[in-house]
Design an enzyme around this catalytic site. Structure first.
Site, short mmCIF file in Angstrom:
data_model
loop_
_atom_site.label_atom_id
_atom_site.label_comp_id
_atom_site.label_asym_id
_atom_site.label_seq_id
_atom_site.Cartn_x
_atom_site.Cartn_y
_atom_site.Cartn_z
N GLU A 1 -23.17 -29.72 38.29
CA GLU A 1 -23.63 -29.10 39.52
C GLU A 1 -23.33 -29.96 40.76
O GLU A 1 -23.05 -29.46 41.84
CB GLU A 1 -25.15 -28.86 39.40
N PRO B 1 -15.54 -30.17 46.70
CA PRO B 1 -15.21 -28.97 47.49
C PRO B 1 -15.84 -29.03 48.88
O PRO B 1 -15.47 -28.25 49.76
CB PRO B 1 -15.79 -27.83 46.65
N ARG C 1 4.53 -39.24 45.27
CA ARG C 1 5.88 -38.83 45.67
C ARG C 1 6.25 -39.32 47.07
O ARG C 1 7.40 -39.32 47.45
CB ARG C 1 6.11 -37.33 45.49
N ASP D 1 10.64 -31.98 52.86
CA ASP D 1 9.72 -31.03 52.24
C ASP D 1 8.90 -30.31 53.30
O ASP D 1 8.75 -30.80 54.42
CB ASP D 1 8.72 -31.79 51.34
N1 SAM Z 1 -22.05 -27.37 43.04
C1 SAM Z 1 -20.97 -27.99 43.77
C2 SAM Z 1 -20.84 -27.33 45.13
O1 SAM Z 1 -21.23 -26.19 45.28
O2 SAM Z 1 -20.28 -27.97 46.05
C3 SAM Z 1 -19.67 -27.82 43.01
C4 SAM Z 1 -19.57 -28.71 41.81
S1 SAM Z 1 -18.05 -28.53 40.93
C5 SAM Z 1 -18.49 -27.39 39.67
C6 SAM Z 1 -17.92 -30.03 40.02
C7 SAM Z 1 -16.99 -31.07 40.60
O3 SAM Z 1 -15.67 -30.57 40.66
C8 SAM Z 1 -17.28 -31.55 42.00
O4 SAM Z 1 -18.29 -32.55 42.01
C9 SAM Z 1 -15.94 -32.09 42.44
O5 SAM Z 1 -15.73 -33.42 41.98
C10 SAM Z 1 -14.95 -31.19 41.71
N2 SAM Z 1 -14.39 -30.11 42.56
C11 SAM Z 1 -14.60 -28.79 42.43
N3 SAM Z 1 -13.90 -28.09 43.34
C12 SAM Z 1 -13.22 -28.98 44.08
C13 SAM Z 1 -12.32 -28.87 45.18
N4 SAM Z 1 -12.01 -27.69 45.72
N5 SAM Z 1 -11.79 -30.01 45.68
C14 SAM Z 1 -12.10 -31.21 45.17
N6 SAM Z 1 -12.97 -31.38 44.13
C15 SAM Z 1 -13.52 -30.30 43.58
#
Ligand code: SAM
Length: 234
Positions: free
Chosen positions: A118, A91, A156, A171
């Site tokens: 986490e 994220p 795609r 698209d």
């Molecule tokens: N504690 C982290 C933070 O606040 O940035 C979030 C960890 S999340 C619970 C666990 C995993 O989900 C991340 O390491 C990532 O690989 C994935 N993930 C969660 N949200 C995502 C998003 N919006 N885009 C891409 N990967 C995501």
């Protein structure tokens, strides 16, 4: 062929989405080869431990660097000469766009890493990750669904993946539509609950239909995503 390797704690999650529709067809046609790697197989202790408590305290568990580094090493060894581009789904990464998807679809080898818990030991990210990609400003439980999103969007765009019946060029966000949103589409019957299909679509006049579609794309984009029109030479 595009090789996509995915490192994950939950390979079983991918079975459904990758066994149907365009991704499955593209794999069967050897346009893409997707291989899943269980991160636990690269754990170096007796308990297959891939996570541990965060240094400094705090909630949740952190994925350890060594199993992830070993997984990357393993994939690199099996993809000699392809130099996989390593993408961590996160994220905190750069938000995914059509432009970036199109660029990634031109790579020969992608290695996607799915985080969980986490977070991930920063040393793994610093040592082995080329790019962090986010699918939006919200937090999911793990990187598996984001990896599926990325694989679907990339696949795609591979030449031949959509067959004749669809065109990625027209698209939303695609260059054929000048990165606009696609306007409304209709199919039979011509009337539903008293609502008619716009006459122009039944006219058979292709130039007029094209003009109408373009106008609708501009209108819809102005209404829903005006920021996409900011750099647009109307
Ligand atoms: N504690 C982290 C933070 O606040 O940035 C979030 C960890 S999340 C619970 C666990 C995993 O989900 C991340 O390491 C990532 O690989 C994935 N993930 C969660 N949200 C995502 C998003 N919006 N885009 C891409 N990967 C995501």
């Amino acid at each position: 062929m595009l090789h996509i390797d995915i490192v994950t704690l939950f390979p079983e999650m991918f079975a459904g989405p990758f066994s149907a529709s365009i991704v499955a067809r593209a794999a069967a046609a050897d346009l893409v080869q997707i291989e899943l790697h269980q991160l636990r197989d690269f754990a170096h202790d007796r308990h297959n431990r891939v996570d541990d408590e965060p240094f400094g305290g705090g909630p949740g568990m952190v994925l350890k660097a060594q199993p992830l580094l070993k997984a990357i090493e393993h994939v690199r060894a099996t993809r000699t000469g392809l130099d996989p581009h390593v993408v961590l789904l996160s994220p905190q990464g750069k938000k995914l766009t059509h432009t970036r998807v199109a660029e990634l679809s031109k790579e020969r080898s992608l290695l996607l890493v799915c985080g969980h818990y986490e977070g991930i030991d920063q040393r793994f990210i610093d040592l082995a990750v080329d790019e962090e990609v986010s699918i939006g400003d919200y937090v999911l439980t793990g990187g598996e669904i984001p990896a599926m999103v990325l694989v679907d969007a990339i696949t795609r765009l591979l030449p031949g993946a959509l067959g004749d019946e669809q065109s990625a060029e027209l698209d939303s966000f695609a260059p054929g539509l000048d990165a606009l949103l696609q306007g409304p589409v209709y199919t039979r019957p011509p009337e539903v609950a008293g609502m008619q299909v716009p006459d122009v679509l039944l006219s058979g006049d292709h130039a007029q239909i094209e003009r109408w579609r373009r106008e609708q794309a501009v209108l819809r984009t102005r209404e829903r995503r005006p920021e996409l029109l900011e750099d647009w030479p109307e």
